[in-house]
Scaffold this active site. Structure first.
Site, PDB file in Angstrom:
ATOM      1  N   TYR A 207       7.356 -18.309 -41.014  1.00 17.62           N
ATOM      2  CA  TYR A 207       7.494 -19.600 -41.694  1.00 17.62           C
ATOM      3  C   TYR A 207       8.615 -19.497 -42.714  1.00 17.62           C
ATOM      4  O   TYR A 207       8.640 -18.574 -43.538  1.00 17.62           O
ATOM      5  CB  TYR A 207       6.177 -19.979 -42.360  1.00 17.62           C
ATOM      6  CG  TYR A 207       6.113 -21.422 -42.815  1.00 17.62           C
ATOM      7  CD1 TYR A 207       5.697 -22.410 -41.943  1.00 17.62           C
ATOM      8  CD2 TYR A 207       6.449 -21.775 -44.107  1.00 17.62           C
ATOM      9  CE1 TYR A 207       5.631 -23.736 -42.350  1.00 17.62           C
ATOM     10  CE2 TYR A 207       6.373 -23.098 -44.524  1.00 17.62           C
ATOM     11  CZ  TYR A 207       5.966 -24.074 -43.646  1.00 17.62           C
ATOM     12  OH  TYR A 207       5.898 -25.385 -44.055  1.00 17.62           O
TER      13      TYR A 207
ATOM     14  N   TYR B 205      12.573 -28.715 -39.460  1.00 12.37           N
ATOM     15  CA  TYR B 205      11.314 -28.606 -40.192  1.00 12.37           C
ATOM     16  C   TYR B 205      10.273 -29.527 -39.573  1.00 12.37           C
ATOM     17  O   TYR B 205      10.129 -30.677 -39.961  1.00 12.37           O
ATOM     18  CB  TYR B 205      11.559 -28.963 -41.654  1.00 12.37           C
ATOM     19  CG  TYR B 205      10.384 -28.836 -42.575  1.00 12.37           C
ATOM     20  CD1 TYR B 205       9.979 -27.589 -43.048  1.00 12.37           C
ATOM     21  CD2 TYR B 205       9.691 -29.959 -43.015  1.00 12.37           C
ATOM     22  CE1 TYR B 205       8.914 -27.475 -43.919  1.00 12.37           C
ATOM     23  CE2 TYR B 205       8.629 -29.859 -43.890  1.00 12.37           C
ATOM     24  CZ  TYR B 205       8.247 -28.609 -44.342  1.00 12.37           C
ATOM     25  OH  TYR B 205       7.196 -28.504 -45.218  1.00 12.37           O
TER      26      TYR B 205
END
Lengths: 378, 171
Positions: A279, A329
């Site tokens: 992440y 994203y």
């Protein structure tokens, strides 16, 4: 009962979708169901995570043509919940509440509600209200503050963060789905405009519009699907309410707990991983979690990337799709999509050779988690 | 972006936070402190997260050290024009007792570990005030010797919420 990812779907990632989050969620979910070779009648569970910026699970299910769902759940939260969502879907299946679960994330992250900007007039509630005067309300500032601390303690340089951004951009270059593919040199990185020192623009994620859906099924359903199952073999979380100022040591993230626990419960280790979808809301998130999950000693991540250990031919391929920094994203669910592609062996030109095990992390700072996927039945 | 007139954000005050904001309006920087175990904690909570005791705001010295800081170069809020420094400050009252605020100093002069002193600045014309920090001249003594009580910027003390005693001495 073991569970696996049996279907994946996604929309285009763009700066202005011109679509509702509902329409994109339905699109991605429909693709995931088709990918599995199933029909909507085979799906009886659905969930998402959101910050009041997305479509509700029951509305998406309705749009997919399903009148009633056995289980539908929307969790309030961000990237810290992604791995947990899939693990929860798995647990719900194992508990017998349903047989298959769609996990989706749909957001107009660039054209609509956008993290990192605040439009007034606004009233700030809860913990954040104490920071209205300083404007310390947006993630780039929170994580830059943490990164500064790590740089102070371990002596990381701007280039150390830059190697992370550059490596992921290089990975994104052949990825036709990636939002940012143009090659980036260290000079380009260093010339990037400041956001909040020590972060430049290339330390920050690429916000986009789009949706991803992941279809999780129990092994009784897996046999009826037409894709190679990607098995969930481990999951671990560490979720703290400390906030970004009170967390005791910002040189470490949630991974300091979730990482060791994940390796302990699975009997696996970082060196077993072929792919690591880390992440990466910010470059520093990759730095701190690569340490927390045990790929590097503290302060060594910059060198790890600089020497190619995080790329093809190295120790583990980190974010072969380009990550949130370059692919876009989609709040971390695109990491799970990429892991599924890699473990199926269908990632095309960016396929990691003989990829069998993938770590996918989720979240940053005080909260997050991670899953391990395998293309072999656990 | 919308065409809305942009204004600096203001707090959505709740029962836990109201006394903190009222004290600042009256010119006093306070932090929650447990009346049982005497631990300080920020942000305010009704009860101590360590022992469950009753928390009450008490004045603090406003003296501390910079734990980390950023130099904001990209404007994300109206009313705050970059560049400016935002820091997490550890107050002298207790290890790990942290507050955030703008440091009114040249970014080049700010460093982790540097000593700062709180002041209380109004938040635009909102009527609210909040702590900000200034670098403490290096010749100053390392320990605080008094609680921070400032003149109220605009309004007088409000009923019920203003502390009357100076209890900010570190323990």
């Amino acid at each position: 009962m073991s569970t696996a990812i049996v279907g994946i779907g996604r929309t285009v990632y763009s700066k202005s979708s011109g679509r509702t989050t509902l329409a994109m969620a339905i699109d991605a979910c429909r693709q995931a169901i088709a990918d599995a070779g199933l029909s909507i009648g085979d799906v009886d569970g659905i969930c998402t995570y959101m910050a009041m910026d997305s479509a509700q699970p029951i509305d998406v299910a309705w749009g997919l043509g399903r009148d009633e769902m056995s289980w539908a759940n929307g969790m309030y939260g961000g990237g810290n919940l992604v791995a947990d969502q899939i693990a929860t879907a798995s647990a719900v299946i194992e508990a017998g509440l349903c047989k298959t679960v769609l996990v989706y994330r749909s957001l107009n992250g660039r054209s609509g509600y956008r993290f990192g900007t605040v439009e007034g007039p606004m009233q700030v509630e809860g913990r954040n209200q104490y920071d209205v005067a300083s404007g310390y309300l947006v993630p780039p500032q929170w994580f830059a503050m943490w990164a500064r601390r790590h740089m102070e303690v371990y002596g990381d340089t701007a280039e150390d963060l830059g190697y992370i951004a550059i490596t992921q951009r290089a990975h994104a270059a052949p990825n036709e789905h990636a939002y940012r593919r143009a090659p980036m040199t260290m000079d380009d990185y260093l010339a990037g405009r400041w956001i909040a020192e020590p972060f430049r623009v290339y330390d920050c994620t690429s916000e986009v519009d789009g949706a991803v859906a992941i279809l999780v099924a129990g092994e009784d359903v897996v046999a009826d699907t037409n894709t190679s199952p990607v098995w969930l073999v481990g999951s671990s979380n560490s979720q703290s309410g400390s906030g970004f100022s009170t967390w005791d040591d910002p040189t470490q993230m949630y991974s300091r707990s979730a990482g060791p626990r994940l390796w302990k419960t699975t009997g696996l280790s970082p060196s077993d991983m072929d792919v690591a979808c880390m992440y990466d809301c910010f470059t520093y998130t990759v730095m701190a979690t690569m340490e927390g999950f045990g790929f590097c000693e503290p302060g060594q991540v910059g060198e790890f990337f600089a020497k190619g250990h995080a790329s093809y031919g190295g120790d583990v391929v980190v974010n072969p799709h380009g990550g949130l920094l370059s692919e876009g994203y989609i709040h971390g669910l695109n990491h799970h999509y990429e892991a599924a592609l890699q473990l199926r062996g269908t990632a095309g030109v960016r396929q990691v050779a003989d990829a069998r095990l993938a770590l996918v992390t989720a979240g940053a700072g005080p909260f997050g988690g991670a899953n391990i996927y395998s293309n072999e039945h656990p | 972006m919308t065409g809305t007139q942009l204004r600096p954000p203001i707090p959505l005050v709740d029962v836990d936070s109201a006394p903190w904001w009222e004290a600042l309006k009256a010119g006093t920087f306070t932090v929650d402190r447990c009346q049982e175990c005497r631990r300080w904690a920020h942000p305010p909570l009704e009860r101590c997260r360590t022992c469950g005791g009753q928390n009450t705001l008490e004045p603090v010295s406003g003296q501390g050290r910079i734990f980390s800081f950023i130099v904001v170069r990209h404007q994300s809020l109206p009313g705050l024009v970059p560049p400016y420094v935002v820091a997490i400050v550890e107050l002298d009252e207790q290890d790990g007792l942290r507050v955030t605020g703008i440091v009114r100093a040249d970014p080049e002069a700010v460093s982790i570990g540097g000593r700062v002193s709180a002041r209380i600045d109004p938040i635009g014309d909102s009527g609210y005030s909040a702590p900000a920090f200034e670098l403490t001249p290096q010749s100053d003594p390392a320990s605080p010797t008094h609680a921070l009580i400032c003149e109220a910027p605009e309004e007088g003390p409000t009923d019920g919420g203003s502390p009357t005693s100076l209890l900010g001495r570190p323990t």
